[in-house]
Design a protein around this motif. Structure first.
Motif, PDB file in Angstrom:
ATOM      1  N   LEU A 132      21.090 -50.340 -25.854  1.00  0.00           N
ATOM      2  CA  LEU A 132      20.235 -50.860 -26.915  1.00  0.00           C
ATOM      3  C   LEU A 132      18.861 -51.087 -26.303  1.00  0.00           C
ATOM      4  CD1 LEU A 132      20.150 -51.771 -29.896  1.00  0.00           C
ATOM      5  CD2 LEU A 132      20.427 -54.117 -29.059  1.00  0.00           C
ATOM      6  N   GLN A 133      17.942 -50.184 -26.625  1.00  0.00           N
ATOM      7  CA  GLN A 133      16.555 -50.337 -26.171  1.00  0.00           C
ATOM      8  C   GLN A 133      15.833 -51.225 -27.168  1.00  0.00           C
ATOM      9  OE1 GLN A 133      14.897 -49.094 -23.371  1.00  0.00           O
ATOM     10  NE2 GLN A 133      13.213 -50.380 -24.091  1.00  0.00           N
ATOM     11  N   MET A 134      15.265 -52.318 -26.669  1.00  0.00           N
ATOM     12  CA  MET A 134      14.609 -53.293 -27.535  1.00  0.00           C
ATOM     13  C   MET A 134      13.147 -53.391 -27.155  1.00  0.00           C
ATOM     14  SD  MET A 134      17.548 -56.258 -27.657  1.00  0.00           S
ATOM     15  CE  MET A 134      17.211 -56.812 -25.990  1.00  0.00           C
ATOM     16  N   ASN A 135      12.266 -53.057 -28.082  1.00  0.00           N
ATOM     17  CA  ASN A 135      10.831 -53.120 -27.856  1.00  0.00           C
ATOM     18  C   ASN A 135      10.198 -54.144 -28.784  1.00  0.00           C
ATOM     19  OD1 ASN A 135      11.108 -50.938 -26.021  1.00  0.00           O
ATOM     20  ND2 ASN A 135      10.824 -49.442 -27.660  1.00  0.00           N
ATOM     21  N   SER A 136       8.992 -54.535 -28.445  1.00  0.00           N
ATOM     22  CA  SER A 136       8.224 -55.485 -29.268  1.00  0.00           C
ATOM     23  C   SER A 136       9.049 -56.729 -29.593  1.00  0.00           C
ATOM     24  CB  SER A 136       7.751 -54.807 -30.556  1.00  0.00           C
ATOM     25  OG  SER A 136       6.963 -53.687 -30.274  1.00  0.00           O
ATOM     26  N   LEU A 137       9.645 -57.291 -28.589  1.00  0.00           N
ATOM     27  CA  LEU A 137      10.515 -58.448 -28.798  1.00  0.00           C
ATOM     28  C   LEU A 137       9.713 -59.665 -29.233  1.00  0.00           C
ATOM     29  CD1 LEU A 137      12.844 -57.833 -25.767  1.00  0.00           C
ATOM     30  CD2 LEU A 137      13.612 -58.028 -28.133  1.00  0.00           C
ATOM     31  N   ASN A 138      10.311 -60.467 -30.087  1.00  0.00           N
ATOM     32  CA  ASN A 138       9.680 -61.698 -30.538  1.00  0.00           C
ATOM     33  C   ASN A 138      10.708 -62.824 -30.512  1.00  0.00           C
ATOM     34  OD1 ASN A 138      11.105 -61.734 -33.163  1.00  0.00           O
ATOM     35  ND2 ASN A 138       9.840 -59.929 -33.600  1.00  0.00           N
ATOM     36  N   ALA A 139      10.256 -64.017 -30.851  1.00  0.00           N
ATOM     37  CA  ALA A 139      11.112 -65.200 -30.735  1.00  0.00           C
ATOM     38  C   ALA A 139      12.368 -65.086 -31.607  1.00  0.00           C
ATOM     39  CB  ALA A 139      10.323 -66.444 -31.117  1.00  0.00           C
ATOM     40  N   GLU A 140      12.259 -64.386 -32.730  1.00  0.00           N
ATOM     41  CA  GLU A 140      13.406 -64.241 -33.622  1.00  0.00           C
ATOM     42  C   GLU A 140      14.498 -63.360 -33.025  1.00  0.00           C
ATOM     43  OE1 GLU A 140      10.458 -66.164 -35.418  1.00  0.00           O
ATOM     44  OE2 GLU A 140      10.150 -64.064 -34.822  1.00  0.00           O
ATOM     45  N   ASP A 141      14.185 -62.622 -31.975  1.00  0.00           N
ATOM     46  CA  ASP A 141      15.178 -61.774 -31.314  1.00  0.00           C
ATOM     47  C   ASP A 141      15.977 -62.515 -30.255  1.00  0.00           C
ATOM     48  OD1 ASP A 141      12.629 -59.275 -31.372  1.00  0.00           O
ATOM     49  OD2 ASP A 141      14.367 -59.395 -32.718  1.00  0.00           O
ATOM     50  N   MET A 142      15.598 -63.737 -29.960  1.00  0.00           N
ATOM     51  CA  MET A 142      16.263 -64.500 -28.915  1.00  0.00           C
ATOM     52  C   MET A 142      17.669 -64.885 -29.365  1.00  0.00           C
ATOM     53  SD  MET A 142      14.545 -67.451 -26.623  1.00  0.00           S
ATOM     54  CE  MET A 142      13.991 -68.370 -28.027  1.00  0.00           C
ATOM     55  N   ALA A 143      18.672 -64.483 -28.583  1.00  0.00           N
ATOM     56  CA  ALA A 143      20.070 -64.707 -28.949  1.00  0.00           C
ATOM     57  C   ALA A 143      20.961 -64.201 -27.830  1.00  0.00           C
ATOM     58  CB  ALA A 143      20.414 -63.963 -30.246  1.00  0.00           C
ATOM     59  N   VAL A 144      22.254 -64.456 -27.980  1.00  0.00           N
ATOM     60  CA  VAL A 144      23.247 -63.777 -27.149  1.00  0.00           C
ATOM     61  C   VAL A 144      23.614 -62.480 -27.872  1.00  0.00           C
ATOM     62  CG1 VAL A 144      25.542 -63.875 -26.124  1.00  0.00           C
ATOM     63  CG2 VAL A 144      24.130 -65.946 -26.242  1.00  0.00           C
ATOM     64  N   TYR A 145      23.544 -61.386 -27.149  1.00  0.00           N
ATOM     65  CA  TYR A 145      23.825 -60.072 -27.715  1.00  0.00           C
ATOM     66  C   TYR A 145      25.207 -59.607 -27.271  1.00  0.00           C
ATOM     67  CZ  TYR A 145      19.118 -59.491 -29.483  1.00  0.00           C
ATOM     68  OH  TYR A 145      17.953 -59.631 -30.202  1.00  0.00           O
ATOM     69  N   TYR A 146      25.978 -59.139 -28.245  1.00  0.00           N
ATOM     70  CA  TYR A 146      27.340 -58.665 -28.000  1.00  0.00           C
ATOM     71  C   TYR A 146      27.470 -57.212 -28.431  1.00  0.00           C
ATOM     72  CZ  TYR A 146      28.433 -63.686 -28.022  1.00  0.00           C
ATOM     73  OH  TYR A 146      28.469 -65.035 -27.770  1.00  0.00           O
ATOM     74  N   CYS A 147      28.243 -56.440 -27.681  1.00  0.00           N
ATOM     75  CA  CYS A 147      28.629 -55.134 -28.179  1.00  0.00           C
ATOM     76  C   CYS A 147      30.091 -55.196 -28.608  1.00  0.00           C
ATOM     77  CB  CYS A 147      28.408 -54.028 -27.157  1.00  0.00           C
ATOM     78  SG  CYS A 147      29.396 -54.105 -25.666  1.00  0.00           S
ATOM     79  N   ALA A 148      30.430 -54.337 -29.555  1.00  0.00           N
ATOM     80  CA  ALA A 148      31.769 -54.319 -30.117  1.00  0.00           C
ATOM     81  C   ALA A 148      32.146 -52.878 -30.430  1.00  0.00           C
ATOM     82  CB  ALA A 148      31.827 -55.167 -31.388  1.00  0.00           C
ATOM     83  N   ALA A 149      33.416 -52.554 -30.292  1.00  0.00           N
ATOM     84  CA  ALA A 149      33.884 -51.187 -30.507  1.00  0.00           C
ATOM     85  C   ALA A 149      35.000 -51.158 -31.525  1.00  0.00           C
ATOM     86  CB  ALA A 149      34.369 -50.576 -29.189  1.00  0.00           C
ATOM     87  N   GLY A 150      34.973 -50.136 -32.356  1.00  0.00           N
ATOM     88  CA  GLY A 150      36.015 -49.931 -33.346  1.00  0.00           C
ATOM     89  C   GLY A 150      36.414 -48.471 -33.361  1.00  0.00           C
ATOM     90  N   GLN A 151      37.705 -48.202 -33.307  1.00  0.00           N
ATOM     91  CA  GLN A 151      38.135 -46.811 -33.185  1.00  0.00           C
ATOM     92  C   GLN A 151      37.930 -46.060 -34.486  1.00  0.00           C
ATOM     93  OE1 GLN A 151      42.142 -46.163 -31.727  1.00  0.00           O
ATOM     94  NE2 GLN A 151      41.465 -44.255 -30.796  1.00  0.00           N
ATOM     95  N   GLY A 152      37.139 -44.974 -34.396  1.00  0.00           N
ATOM     96  CA  GLY A 152      36.939 -44.094 -35.535  1.00  0.00           C
ATOM     97  C   GLY A 152      36.196 -44.715 -36.706  1.00  0.00           C
ATOM     98  N   ARG A 153      35.362 -45.704 -36.441  1.00  0.00           N
ATOM     99  CA  ARG A 153      34.617 -46.340 -37.535  1.00  0.00           C
ATOM    100  C   ARG A 153      33.261 -46.825 -37.066  1.00  0.00           C
ATOM    101  NH1 ARG A 153      38.306 -50.673 -36.101  1.00  0.00           N
ATOM    102  NH2 ARG A 153      39.928 -49.662 -37.317  1.00  0.00           N
ATOM    103  N   MET A 154      32.346 -46.913 -38.007  1.00  0.00           N
ATOM    104  CA  MET A 154      31.057 -47.534 -37.734  1.00  0.00           C
ATOM    105  C   MET A 154      31.260 -49.048 -37.730  1.00  0.00           C
ATOM    106  SD  MET A 154      28.614 -45.269 -37.343  1.00  0.00           S
ATOM    107  CE  MET A 154      27.044 -46.011 -37.756  1.00  0.00           C
ATOM    108  N   VAL A 155      30.846 -49.698 -36.688  1.00  0.00           N
ATOM    109  CA  VAL A 155      31.039 -51.145 -36.562  1.00  0.00           C
ATOM    110  C   VAL A 155      29.812 -51.835 -37.146  1.00  0.00           C
ATOM    111  CG1 VAL A 155      31.590 -53.032 -35.006  1.00  0.00           C
ATOM    112  CG2 VAL A 155      32.463 -50.746 -34.526  1.00  0.00           C
ATOM    113  N   LEU A 156      29.856 -52.035 -38.450  1.00  0.00           N
ATOM    114  CA  LEU A 156      28.715 -52.613 -39.164  1.00  0.00           C
ATOM    115  C   LEU A 156      28.893 -54.095 -39.450  1.00  0.00           C
ATOM    116  CD1 LEU A 156      28.172 -49.730 -41.745  1.00  0.00           C
ATOM    117  CD2 LEU A 156      27.126 -50.013 -39.492  1.00  0.00           C
ATOM    118  N   THR A 157      30.110 -54.559 -39.342  1.00  0.00           N
ATOM    119  CA  THR A 157      30.411 -55.972 -39.537  1.00  0.00           C
ATOM    120  C   THR A 157      31.362 -56.417 -38.439  1.00  0.00           C
ATOM    121  OG1 THR A 157      32.339 -55.561 -40.935  1.00  0.00           O
ATOM    122  CG2 THR A 157      30.206 -55.724 -42.047  1.00  0.00           C
TER     123      THR A 157
END
Length: 125
Positions: free
Chosen positions: A83-108
């Motif tokens: 995940l390339q993150m540019n132009s970061l601002n205060a609203e982007d501050m958080a803990v970032y997690y990745c998640a995987a789902g077999q054969g599906r787009m992980v949108l939620t």
């Protein structure tokens, strides 16, 4: 079974950039869609970006708040999603997690089979 390990978080000045990595162990990672989510203190975990499993030709989707600033990509040879993150601002501050789902787009969060432990992104003004 898939294990996910995020890295690349840290402290960055507003307007700066970071690249997060999500390294996966386990077979058949290319058959998993991967999503990035973030959670700020006192807020719910929210969707950031997602990429399809490899034979869907790298379809990507983004939250409106990061469109044009963040880019998700994957290198199946390295079992890694970025995940390339540019132009970061205060609203982007958080803990970032990745998640995987077999054969599906992980949108939620409910579409994820596996989660990483998270990496902190701090943006200073």
């Amino acid at each position: 079974q898939v294990q996910l390990v995020e890295s690349g978080g840290g402290l960055v000045q507003a307007g700066g950039s970071l690249r997060l990595s999500c390294a996966a162990s386990g077979r058949s990672f290319s058959s998993y869609g991967v999503g990035w989510f973030r959670q700020a203190p006192g807020k719910e975990r929210e969707f950031v970006a997602a990429i399809s499993w490899s034979w869907r030709s790298g379809i990507t989707t983004y939250a409106d708040s990061v469109k044009g600033r963040f880019t998700i990509s994957r290198d199946n040879a390295k079992n890694t999603v970025y995940l390339q993150m540019n132009s970061l601002n205060a609203e982007d501050m958080a803990v970032y997690y990745c998640a995987a789902g077999q054969g599906r787009m992980v949108l939620t969060t409910t579409r994820a089979d596996y989660w990483g432990q998270g990496t902190q992104v701090t943006v200073s003004s």
